[in-house]
Design an enzyme around this catalytic site. Structure first.
Site, PDB file in Angstrom:
ATOM      1  N   HIS A   1     -26.515  23.632 -82.683  1.00  0.00           N
ATOM      2  CA  HIS A   1     -27.273  24.512 -81.776  1.00  0.00           C
ATOM      3  C   HIS A   1     -26.377  25.677 -81.315  1.00  0.00           C
ATOM      4  CE1 HIS A   1     -29.802  25.689 -78.434  1.00  0.00           C
ATOM      5  NE2 HIS A   1     -30.602  24.658 -78.576  1.00  0.00           N
TER       6      HIS A   1
ATOM      7  N   ARG B   1     -25.056  15.264 -77.821  1.00  0.00           N
ATOM      8  CA  ARG B   1     -24.469  16.368 -77.050  1.00  0.00           C
ATOM      9  C   ARG B   1     -24.054  15.938 -75.640  1.00  0.00           C
ATOM     10  NH1 ARG B   1     -29.171  20.582 -75.052  1.00  0.00           N
ATOM     11  NH2 ARG B   1     -30.650  19.063 -74.221  1.00  0.00           N
TER      12      ARG B   1
ATOM     13  N   ASP C   1     -38.748  31.392 -79.861  1.00  0.00           N
ATOM     14  CA  ASP C   1     -38.389  29.994 -80.094  1.00  0.00           C
ATOM     15  C   ASP C   1     -39.073  29.582 -81.396  1.00  0.00           C
ATOM     16  OD1 ASP C   1     -37.561  27.399 -79.921  1.00  0.00           O
ATOM     17  OD2 ASP C   1     -38.472  26.987 -77.955  1.00  0.00           O
TER      18      ASP C   1
ATOM     19  N   GLU D   1     -29.612  28.226 -85.167  1.00  0.00           N
ATOM     20  CA  GLU D   1     -29.280  26.807 -85.181  1.00  0.00           C
ATOM     21  C   GLU D   1     -29.644  26.159 -86.519  1.00  0.00           C
ATOM     22  OE1 GLU D   1     -31.555  25.177 -81.861  1.00  0.00           O
ATOM     23  OE2 GLU D   1     -31.519  27.139 -80.918  1.00  0.00           O
TER      24      GLU D   1
ATOM     25  N   GLN E   1     -33.957  15.314 -73.817  1.00  0.00           N
ATOM     26  CA  GLN E   1     -34.207  16.324 -74.851  1.00  0.00           C
ATOM     27  C   GLN E   1     -33.008  16.446 -75.805  1.00  0.00           C
ATOM     28  OE1 GLN E   1     -36.639  19.374 -74.911  1.00  0.00           O
ATOM     29  NE2 GLN E   1     -35.260  21.110 -74.919  1.00  0.00           N
TER      30      GLN E   1
ATOM     31  N   ARG F   1     -23.945  24.200 -71.699  1.00  0.00           N
ATOM     32  CA  ARG F   1     -24.882  25.293 -72.012  1.00  0.00           C
ATOM     33  C   ARG F   1     -24.122  26.408 -72.720  1.00  0.00           C
ATOM     34  NH1 ARG F   1     -29.831  25.241 -72.787  1.00  0.00           N
ATOM     35  NH2 ARG F   1     -30.409  24.441 -70.731  1.00  0.00           N
TER      36      ARG F   1
HETATM   37  C1  BG6 Z   1     -33.904  25.088 -78.752  1.00  0.00           C
HETATM   38  C2  BG6 Z   1     -35.356  24.759 -78.656  1.00  0.00           C
HETATM   39  O1  BG6 Z   1     -33.361  24.476 -79.902  1.00  0.00           O
HETATM   40  O2  BG6 Z   1     -33.226  24.586 -77.616  1.00  0.00           O
HETATM   41  C3  BG6 Z   1     -35.914  25.330 -77.365  1.00  0.00           C
HETATM   42  O3  BG6 Z   1     -36.049  25.283 -79.767  1.00  0.00           O
HETATM   43  C4  BG6 Z   1     -35.114  24.820 -76.172  1.00  0.00           C
HETATM   44  O4  BG6 Z   1     -37.278  24.952 -77.226  1.00  0.00           O
HETATM   45  C5  BG6 Z   1     -33.653  25.161 -76.401  1.00  0.00           C
HETATM   46  O5  BG6 Z   1     -35.592  25.434 -74.986  1.00  0.00           O
HETATM   47  C6  BG6 Z   1     -32.726  24.703 -75.286  1.00  0.00           C
HETATM   48  O6  BG6 Z   1     -32.887  23.359 -75.013  1.00  0.00           O
HETATM   49  P1  BG6 Z   1     -32.095  22.663 -73.844  1.00  0.00           P
HETATM   50  O7  BG6 Z   1     -32.511  21.225 -73.829  1.00  0.00           O
HETATM   51  O8  BG6 Z   1     -30.643  22.844 -74.148  1.00  0.00           O
HETATM   52  O9  BG6 Z   1     -32.487  23.395 -72.585  1.00  0.00           O
END
Ligand code: BG6
Length: 282
Positions: free
Chosen positions: A150, A81, A195, A254, A76, A58
């Site tokens: 990101h 990653r 977002d 990003e 997701q 994170r």
């Molecule tokens: C961003 C998205 O790129 O990443 C958001 O637009 C998302 O919607 C954020 O919440 C973080 O994603 P994650 O999977 O790392 O919690």
């Protein structure tokens, strides 16, 4: 370049140059630290981040590939990653910068895609340069995918920064069901959850941070999308790997290619997404 043991006993590359230092975890090829000598760090990493094989970090610069956002039954933002990348090169350039090259090993999740290769170079010097290259190695099939670098930028106070470069640009508002909108303000300011997917956008951006006394510029190429994200209060509280108050000290800008800007490579084609992060005094 040194390979050390980072948080969670994970392998971490440490690069020191005449101008800066940087750290890169092999987990996700995630750059977690870049700092010019005499300056503050450029990247934010959450104090609550998990450092565990198979889980994304994170903060820093996680790589979103080959899909952006949720996918039914899948993780997701893709598997890049979460994967442990391999080091394939390490060189000192003529100007004293150090370039590390990493490769994404073949993942089980890649099975449904045409044959392809993914490499990533991180060049550490006066600036931080990252380049993600994807090649379609299939003989017959096109390969479609999304990418994002990101990037979590560290900042002094979210309510006092602005982002230049995207004024008047069209974006999809993910907080409002991906409704298309434009923000006419000269610079974006943040006072709630943001977002946004800026689509068809090739411009550079600049984070203006009077509290840290600097401007952080993101130059990019090979990119038609920029996602801007800050979770604000409620979402910060919902995220287990993020401190409740940390939204005040970060913004994600990003660069990449997502949704309508997703890339399709013909057999044998390759593409590179490049970013360069630099800072100057406020
Ligand atoms: C961003 C998205 O790129 O990443 C958001 O637009 C998302 O919607 C954020 O919440 C973080 O994603 P994650 O999977 O790392 O919690």
């Amino acid at each position: 370049m040194d390979i050390t043991t980072g948080n969670g006993n994970l392998p971490k590359v440490v690069i020191k140059t005449a101008h800066s230092t940087a750290e890169i975890y092999l987990l996700g090829a995630t750059v977690t630290h870049f700092q010019k000598h005499g300056s503050e760090p450029l990247l934010f990493v959450s104090r609550e981040s998990v450092f565990e094989e198979g889980k994304p970090i994170r903060g820093g610069i996680p790589i979103v590939f080959p899909w952006f956002g949720p996918r039914e039954g899948k993780a997701q933002h893709g598997y890049a990653r979460r994967a442990t990348w391999e080091i394939v090169g390490n060189e000192v350039l003529a100007d004293g910068s150090v370039r590390l090259t990493l490769r994404l090993p073949k993942a089980a999740e890649a099975a449904g895609y045409p044959e392809h290769s993914v490499s990533y170079t991180v060049t550490v010097g006066k600036t931080l340069r990252c380049e993600l290259t994807v090649a379609n190695e299939s003989k017959n099939d096109p390969f479609s995918f999304e990418t994002l670098l990101h990037t979590y930028l560290l900042l002094g106070d979210i309510e006092r920064v602005s982002i230049g470069g995207l004024s008047g640009a069209r974006y999809l508002d993910a907080v409002d069901n991906f409704t298309e909108k434009t923000d006419a303000a000269e610079a974006i300011t943040i006072g709630e959850e943001v977002d946004r997917v800026y689509a068809g956008s090739t411009v550079s951006t600049e984070l203006v941070d009077p509290v840290m006394g600097r401007r952080v510029r993101t130059d990019k190429s090979g990119s038609k999308s920029t996602v801007v994200w800050n979770p604000w209060i409620a979402k910060s509280q919902r995220m287990e790997d993020f401190g409740n108050d940390e939204y005040r000290h970060m913004i994600c800008i990003e660069p990449g290619n997502v949704r309508a800007d997703a890339i399709t490579l013909k057999p044998g084609e390759a593409t590179s997404l490049r970013i360069e992060l630099s800072e100057s005094p406020f």
